[in-house]
Design a protein around this motif. Structure first.
Motif, PDB file in Angstrom:
ATOM      1  N   ALA A 112       0.803  -1.122   0.055  1.00  0.00           N
ATOM      2  CA  ALA A 112       0.062   0.206  -0.058  1.00  0.00           C
ATOM      3  C   ALA A 112       0.833   1.321   0.057  1.00  0.00           C
ATOM      4  O   ALA A 112       0.560   2.324  -0.910  1.00  0.00           O
ATOM      5  CB  ALA A 112      -0.919   0.216   1.212  1.00  0.00           C
ATOM      6  N   ALA A 113       2.075   1.229   0.784  1.00  0.00           N
ATOM      7  CA  ALA A 113       2.733   2.494   0.880  1.00  0.00           C
ATOM      8  C   ALA A 113       3.514   2.701  -0.376  1.00  0.00           C
ATOM      9  O   ALA A 113       3.465   3.838  -0.897  1.00  0.00           O
ATOM     10  CB  ALA A 113       3.848   2.256   1.928  1.00  0.00           C
ATOM     11  N   ALA A 114       3.894   1.570  -1.192  1.00  0.00           N
ATOM     12  CA  ALA A 114       4.632   1.583  -2.409  1.00  0.00           C
ATOM     13  C   ALA A 114       3.878   2.096  -3.332  1.00  0.00           C
ATOM     14  O   ALA A 114       4.165   3.057  -4.249  1.00  0.00           O
ATOM     15  CB  ALA A 114       5.283   0.292  -2.654  1.00  0.00           C
ATOM     16  N   LEU A 115       2.340   1.498  -3.423  1.00  0.00           N
ATOM     17  CA  LEU A 115       1.491   2.094  -4.372  1.00  0.00           C
ATOM     18  C   LEU A 115       1.351   3.599  -4.112  1.00  0.00           C
ATOM     19  O   LEU A 115       1.281   4.456  -5.311  1.00  0.00           O
ATOM     20  CB  LEU A 115       0.268   1.341  -4.246  1.00  0.00           C
ATOM     21  CG  LEU A 115      -0.865   1.659  -5.308  1.00  0.00           C
ATOM     22  CD1 LEU A 115      -0.275   1.369  -6.841  1.00  0.00           C
ATOM     23  CD2 LEU A 115      -2.140   0.851  -5.121  1.00  0.00           C
ATOM     24  N   GLY A 116       0.972   3.983  -2.846  1.00  0.00           N
ATOM     25  CA  GLY A 116       0.937   5.274  -2.612  1.00  0.00           C
ATOM     26  C   GLY A 116       1.865   6.209  -2.950  1.00  0.00           C
ATOM     27  O   GLY A 116       1.794   7.316  -3.362  1.00  0.00           O
ATOM     28  N   ALA A 117       3.147   5.747  -2.777  1.00  0.00           N
ATOM     29  CA  ALA A 117       4.372   6.502  -3.305  1.00  0.00           C
ATOM     30  C   ALA A 117       4.271   6.850  -4.560  1.00  0.00           C
ATOM     31  O   ALA A 117       4.664   7.896  -5.120  1.00  0.00           O
ATOM     32  CB  ALA A 117       5.543   5.901  -2.917  1.00  0.00           C
ATOM     33  N   ARG A 118       3.928   5.658  -5.214  1.00  0.00           N
ATOM     34  CA  ARG A 118       3.879   5.921  -7.088  1.00  0.00           C
ATOM     35  C   ARG A 118       2.730   7.018  -7.492  1.00  0.00           C
ATOM     36  O   ARG A 118       3.048   7.895  -8.398  1.00  0.00           O
ATOM     37  CB  ARG A 118       3.448   4.372  -7.743  1.00  0.00           C
ATOM     38  CG  ARG A 118       4.852   3.672  -7.948  1.00  0.00           C
ATOM     39  CD  ARG A 118       4.521   2.024  -8.058  1.00  0.00           C
ATOM     40  NE  ARG A 118       5.688   1.439  -7.977  1.00  0.00           N
ATOM     41  CZ  ARG A 118       6.608   1.409  -7.056  1.00  0.00           C
ATOM     42  NH1 ARG A 118       6.497   2.030  -6.117  1.00  0.00           N
ATOM     43  NH2 ARG A 118       7.632   0.796  -7.582  1.00  0.00           N
ATOM     44  N   ILE A 119       1.696   6.815  -6.915  1.00  0.00           N
ATOM     45  CA  ILE A 119       0.639   7.902  -7.052  1.00  0.00           C
ATOM     46  C   ILE A 119       1.018   9.493  -6.910  1.00  0.00           C
ATOM     47  O   ILE A 119       1.052  10.205  -7.533  1.00  0.00           O
ATOM     48  CB  ILE A 119      -0.660   7.331  -6.308  1.00  0.00           C
ATOM     49  CG1 ILE A 119      -1.184   6.192  -6.926  1.00  0.00           C
ATOM     50  CG2 ILE A 119      -1.576   8.525  -6.464  1.00  0.00           C
ATOM     51  CD1 ILE A 119      -2.393   5.638  -6.267  1.00  0.00           C
ATOM     52  N   LEU A 120       1.706   9.427  -5.557  1.00  0.00           N
ATOM     53  CA  LEU A 120       2.268  10.640  -5.044  1.00  0.00           C
ATOM     54  C   LEU A 120       3.294  11.104  -6.145  1.00  0.00           C
ATOM     55  O   LEU A 120       3.295  12.359  -6.565  1.00  0.00           O
ATOM     56  CB  LEU A 120       2.725  10.681  -3.904  1.00  0.00           C
ATOM     57  CG  LEU A 120       1.852  11.281  -2.381  1.00  0.00           C
ATOM     58  CD1 LEU A 120       2.506  10.840  -1.402  1.00  0.00           C
ATOM     59  CD2 LEU A 120       1.683  12.603  -2.826  1.00  0.00           C
ATOM     60  N   ALA A 121       4.079  10.447  -6.380  1.00  0.00           N
ATOM     61  CA  ALA A 121       5.160  10.905  -7.361  1.00  0.00           C
ATOM     62  C   ALA A 121       4.822  11.063  -8.606  1.00  0.00           C
ATOM     63  O   ALA A 121       5.132  12.413  -9.166  1.00  0.00           O
ATOM     64  CB  ALA A 121       6.152   9.568  -7.593  1.00  0.00           C
ATOM     65  N   ILE A 122       3.741  10.620  -9.299  1.00  0.00           N
ATOM     66  CA  ILE A 122       3.028  10.904 -10.537  1.00  0.00           C
ATOM     67  C   ILE A 122       2.416  12.183 -10.481  1.00  0.00           C
ATOM     68  O   ILE A 122       2.935  13.321 -11.182  1.00  0.00           O
ATOM     69  CB  ILE A 122       2.345   9.936 -11.072  1.00  0.00           C
ATOM     70  CG1 ILE A 122       3.009   8.489 -11.363  1.00  0.00           C
ATOM     71  CG2 ILE A 122       1.333  10.395 -12.334  1.00  0.00           C
ATOM     72  CD1 ILE A 122       2.215   7.539 -11.665  1.00  0.00           C
ATOM     73  N   ALA A 123       1.746  12.583  -9.212  1.00  0.00           N
ATOM     74  CA  ALA A 123       1.033  13.697  -8.940  1.00  0.00           C
ATOM     75  C   ALA A 123       1.993  14.760  -8.865  1.00  0.00           C
ATOM     76  O   ALA A 123       1.816  16.013  -9.563  1.00  0.00           O
ATOM     77  CB  ALA A 123       0.136  13.532  -7.836  1.00  0.00           C
ATOM     78  N   LEU A 124       2.913  14.543  -7.971  1.00  0.00           N
ATOM     79  CA  LEU A 124       4.015  15.678  -7.828  1.00  0.00           C
ATOM     80  C   LEU A 124       4.747  16.106  -9.153  1.00  0.00           C
ATOM     81  O   LEU A 124       4.826  17.162  -9.362  1.00  0.00           O
ATOM     82  CB  LEU A 124       4.922  15.182  -6.781  1.00  0.00           C
ATOM     83  CG  LEU A 124       5.842  16.216  -5.974  1.00  0.00           C
ATOM     84  CD1 LEU A 124       4.819  17.104  -5.361  1.00  0.00           C
ATOM     85  CD2 LEU A 124       6.672  15.457  -4.946  1.00  0.00           C
ATOM     86  N   ALA A 125       5.153  15.167 -10.094  1.00  0.00           N
ATOM     87  CA  ALA A 125       5.672  15.299 -11.184  1.00  0.00           C
ATOM     88  C   ALA A 125       5.048  16.186 -12.159  1.00  0.00           C
ATOM     89  O   ALA A 125       5.356  17.126 -12.778  1.00  0.00           O
ATOM     90  CB  ALA A 125       6.281  14.171 -11.731  1.00  0.00           C
ATOM     91  N   LEU A 126       3.645  15.787 -12.048  1.00  0.00           N
ATOM     92  CA  LEU A 126       2.649  16.555 -13.253  1.00  0.00           C
ATOM     93  C   LEU A 126       2.600  18.067 -12.608  1.00  0.00           C
ATOM     94  O   LEU A 126       2.517  18.813 -13.385  1.00  0.00           O
ATOM     95  CB  LEU A 126       1.353  15.814 -13.142  1.00  0.00           C
ATOM     96  CG  LEU A 126       1.442  14.641 -14.006  1.00  0.00           C
ATOM     97  CD1 LEU A 126       0.032  13.878 -14.058  1.00  0.00           C
ATOM     98  CD2 LEU A 126       2.108  14.860 -15.174  1.00  0.00           C
ATOM     99  N   ILE A 127       2.610  18.128 -11.172  1.00  0.00           N
ATOM    100  CA  ILE A 127       2.508  19.474 -10.901  1.00  0.00           C
ATOM    101  C   ILE A 127       3.468  20.237 -10.893  1.00  0.00           C
ATOM    102  O   ILE A 127       3.529  21.461 -11.555  1.00  0.00           O
ATOM    103  CB  ILE A 127       2.119  19.402  -9.163  1.00  0.00           C
ATOM    104  CG1 ILE A 127       0.924  19.014  -8.936  1.00  0.00           C
ATOM    105  CG2 ILE A 127       2.295  20.831  -8.456  1.00  0.00           C
ATOM    106  CD1 ILE A 127       0.438  18.728  -7.437  1.00  0.00           C
ATOM    107  N   ILE A 128       4.716  19.620 -10.804  1.00  0.00           N
ATOM    108  CA  ILE A 128       6.080  20.498 -11.284  1.00  0.00           C
ATOM    109  C   ILE A 128       5.933  20.805 -12.448  1.00  0.00           C
ATOM    110  O   ILE A 128       6.353  22.107 -12.865  1.00  0.00           O
ATOM    111  CB  ILE A 128       7.206  19.676 -10.679  1.00  0.00           C
ATOM    112  CG1 ILE A 128       7.578  19.403  -9.313  1.00  0.00           C
ATOM    113  CG2 ILE A 128       8.667  20.224 -11.223  1.00  0.00           C
ATOM    114  CD1 ILE A 128       8.508  18.343  -9.063  1.00  0.00           C
ATOM    115  N   ALA A 129       5.774  19.858 -13.534  1.00  0.00           N
ATOM    116  CA  ALA A 129       5.641  20.168 -14.871  1.00  0.00           C
ATOM    117  C   ALA A 129       4.605  21.488 -15.351  1.00  0.00           C
ATOM    118  O   ALA A 129       4.990  22.271 -16.002  1.00  0.00           O
ATOM    119  CB  ALA A 129       5.292  18.813 -15.714  1.00  0.00           C
TER     120      ALA A 129
END
Lengths: 311, 348
Positions: B15-32
């Protein structure tokens, strides 16, 4: 200019990129961090240099700007791999993708134009009159002295003749022991990852300011990966790293000369030489000289994050 | 008094690993998005345009369906190698090698119709297999780092395809001088533009998942991958497994190249891969070693890649997508490490 002089001139020029990037990678790997982002760092260094000299036409300023951008990206990479201790392979690949993608995005407006200011050849008094080596080495731009003399010998002295260098190698071999001896492991790793990244970006600046004076999407062409491979071939030592850069510069030069002289081989196959050569050069020595293995071995803690207090 | 401190777990919870992936994608899109806003574009409008044009029409969905085929296979290729602890960064080169070999059969072999397709498929897988042969043997017998050897061969394969498509096999008198003639054998479509390569890729991913989870071979491979020493003591032929798994990984990437030729491009040309090999690494990382996860991760990457293609009209390039992909990978790596930690409370 005869064939040998021409080959060597191009070899010194082309090899400079690989030598500089490989020495940067030696710094990072000696403290135990694999930086697979060299390819992206070279691209960022190159585009930084191109953009800088188009705004302020001084190649030296362009080179220094690239060093700074390299150190900045190195700091980001070190933050992830040294401070947070994330997977070095993944972060390195990510850095390659980010650097290459970002450089190509920025580079769109500089593509195909000649670089505004480049490093020019300087003839050294007396030395440039020497046969072959005179025109091939002592008439080149000033960076070749940095790349083939000052950095390799300076770094080699630092790494193998000073206490600081011994501490640095200890961090890469056994960080726990180094830590127990009071060596600041994280600081060493962070610092040398940044320094190595700066050199890789410097290699990119050298690429566009001294060797291929124009930006294009494929200008880096895998040189970062060749540099990473050369570090293994050079046994993680700065002087052999610079020399193997020169060797691969020579192989690249062979391809150019072959094209210029119309050898009956398609240019695409000549362009394969550096890549195929690198593969051969990292496989063959391992098989041929079993006894060399210990001497050429990677730092024992290479690629492993260091946790002091995990129970 | 209660003290809070961080505790590092040996492995992150799913669950933590999946959460980390979702957060990473969201954060990358926000930065972009923030960067896009800085250069004077409206990220929200662009985002809306992307979603409506890729998910809102059947054309958009068909494009996604086409992109997802090679991504499933290159992602699967990297994932399979990962199971035994090998990094196949050369899926890009194996893709080109597979496309090259399949084109050779498609152009020159005296086969007709269905047999030609079968021949191309075998040739494609074989091409990818040959392309990883040297790295696999070098890793198995001389312990040479496969990461670098597989990667360097990418450049050789790209140059080879560039050579044959602009020189030896070039279509004489064609409109563009940088591709081979059209290859006659084609994989039929079953839904708009999407060809039967999609079910093949999905079935292959499911089959790999089954093989790895339920067979003795799969068990031994996973065991060697997670603990080489234990595998040695149990008498597992680690070297033979390493070679077969790496060859399989290359063959899967080669098959991706063949499907791209026979399914959607129909001629060999430079740049045929669209960075699928490199994006496959991203797919494998997002899927976190699960062959079934590869299907979903590939769908996500297809969406991101398609967004880049749609936004080309807005002045963005595929390079920008590559940079954003890199950012996602970077943040995912960080998130993966951080998801190992939990906050515990010391009672005293």
């Amino acid at each position: 200019m005869d064939l040998l002089t021409g080959l060597l001139t191009t070899a010194f020029l082309a090899g400079g990129v690989l030598a500089l990037a490989a020495m940067g990678e030696v710094l990072a790997e000696r403290v135990g961090v694999v930086n697979l982002g060299a390819e992206g760092l070279i691209a960022m260094g190159a585009i930084t240099a191109v953009a800088t000299v188009s705004a302020y036409p001084s190649p030296l300023v362009g080179f220094l700007a690239a060093l700074c951008v390299g150190a900045l990206f190195g700091a980001l990479f070190a933050l992830a791999t040294v401070t947070i201790r994330a997977n070095q392979v993944l972060c390195g690949l990510a850095l390659t993708l980010i650097g290459t993608g970002l450089a190509q995005t920025i580079g769109k407006s500089y593509s195909g134009m000649p670089v505004a200011a480049t490093f020019q050849g300087v003839e050294m008094p007396l030395l440039s009159k020497l046969p072959v080596i005179g025109p091939a080495f002592f008439s080149q731009n000033i960076l070749v002295y940095l790349i083939y003399i000052i950095l390799p010998f300076g770094l080699s002295y630092l790494m193998f003749r000073t206490r600081h260098g011994m501490n640095m190698r200890a961090v890469g071999e056994n960080p726990a022991a180094a830590d127990a001896a009071g060596i600041p492991v994280t600081l060493f790793r962070f610092g040398y990852v940044c320094a190595g990244a700066a050199l890789a970006a410097g290699a990119g600046a050298y690429l566009v300011l001294a060797f291929v004076p124009a930006w294009s999407d494929g200008v880096v062409a895998g040189r970062g990966w060749i540099a990473v491979a050369l570090v293994i071939f050079a046994g993680y030592r700065p002087i052999p790293a610079a020399l193997s850069g020169l060797l691969f510069g020579f192989i690249t030069a062979l391809g150019f000369v072959g094209q210029a002289r119309g050898w009956p081989i398609a240019p695409a196959f000549l362009s394969m030489l550096p890549y195929a050569g690198t593969i051969a050069f990292i496989i063959v020595p391992v098989i041929a000289w079993q006894r060399m293995r210990r001497l050429m071995a990677a730092p024992a803690a290479l690629g492993q994050p260091y946790f002091r207090s995990v129970r | 008094m209660a003290d809070f401190r961080l505790q590092r777990l040996p492995s992150a919870t799913p669950a933590a690993a999946l959460g980390a992936r979702i957060l990473a994608i969201a954060l990358a899109l926000i930065i972009a998005g923030v960067i896009l806003a800085f250069v004077g574009k409206n990220p929200l409008a662009l985002g809306l345009q992307v979603v409506t044009s890729s998910l809102g029409s059947s054309f958009g969905l068909e494009d996604l369906g086409l992109l997802v085929i090679p991504l499933i296979l290159t992602g699967l290729s990297v994932t399979v190698a990962q199971q035994i602890g090998a990094w196949n960064i050369g899926a890009e080169g194996q893709f080109y090698a597979g496309a090259f070999a399949a084109s050779a059969v498609g152009l020159f072999a005296p086969l007709s119709g269905g047999w030609s397709l079968v021949g191309m498929g075998v040739a494609g897988a074989f091409g990818g297999l040959v392309w990883i042969l040297i790295p696999a043997l070098a890793r198995a017998y001389a312990n040479v780092n496969e990461l670098i050897t597989t990667l360097l061969l990418n450049f050789v394969a790209i140059l080879l395809v560039y050579y044959v498509s602009t020189d030896a096999w070039r279509e004489r008198g064609g409109v563009a001088n940088s591709a081979t003639p059209r290859i006659k054998a084609e994989i039929p479509e079953f839904w708009g533009l999407v060809h039967w390569g999609l079910p093949i890729a999905v079935l292959l991913a499911l089959a790999m998942a089954g093989l790895l989870a339920f067979t003795r071979w799969g068990y031994e491979v996973r065991l060697i991958g997670s603990n080489p020493a234990a595998g040695k003591y149990l008498g597992i032929a680690a070297r033979r497994h390493l070679i077969t798994v790496m060859l399989l990984s290359g063959a899967i990437a080669g098959l991706a190249g063949m499907l791209e030729i026979a399914g959607s491009v129909h001629r060999l040309q430079g740049g045929i891969s669209n960075n699928y090999g490199y994006l496959g690494i991203m797919v494998a990382v997002l899927a976190r070693g699960s062959s079934i996860g590869v299907i979903f991760a590939a769908a996500l990457m297809a969406f991101i890649l398609n967004s880049g293609i749609i936004l080309q009209t807005q002045g963005l390039t595929t390079s920008t997508v590559l940079a954003i992909t890199g950012l996602i990978l970077f943040l995912t790596a960080i998130g993966d490490e951080l998801s190992h930690y939990r906050v515990v409370r010391d009672k005293s």
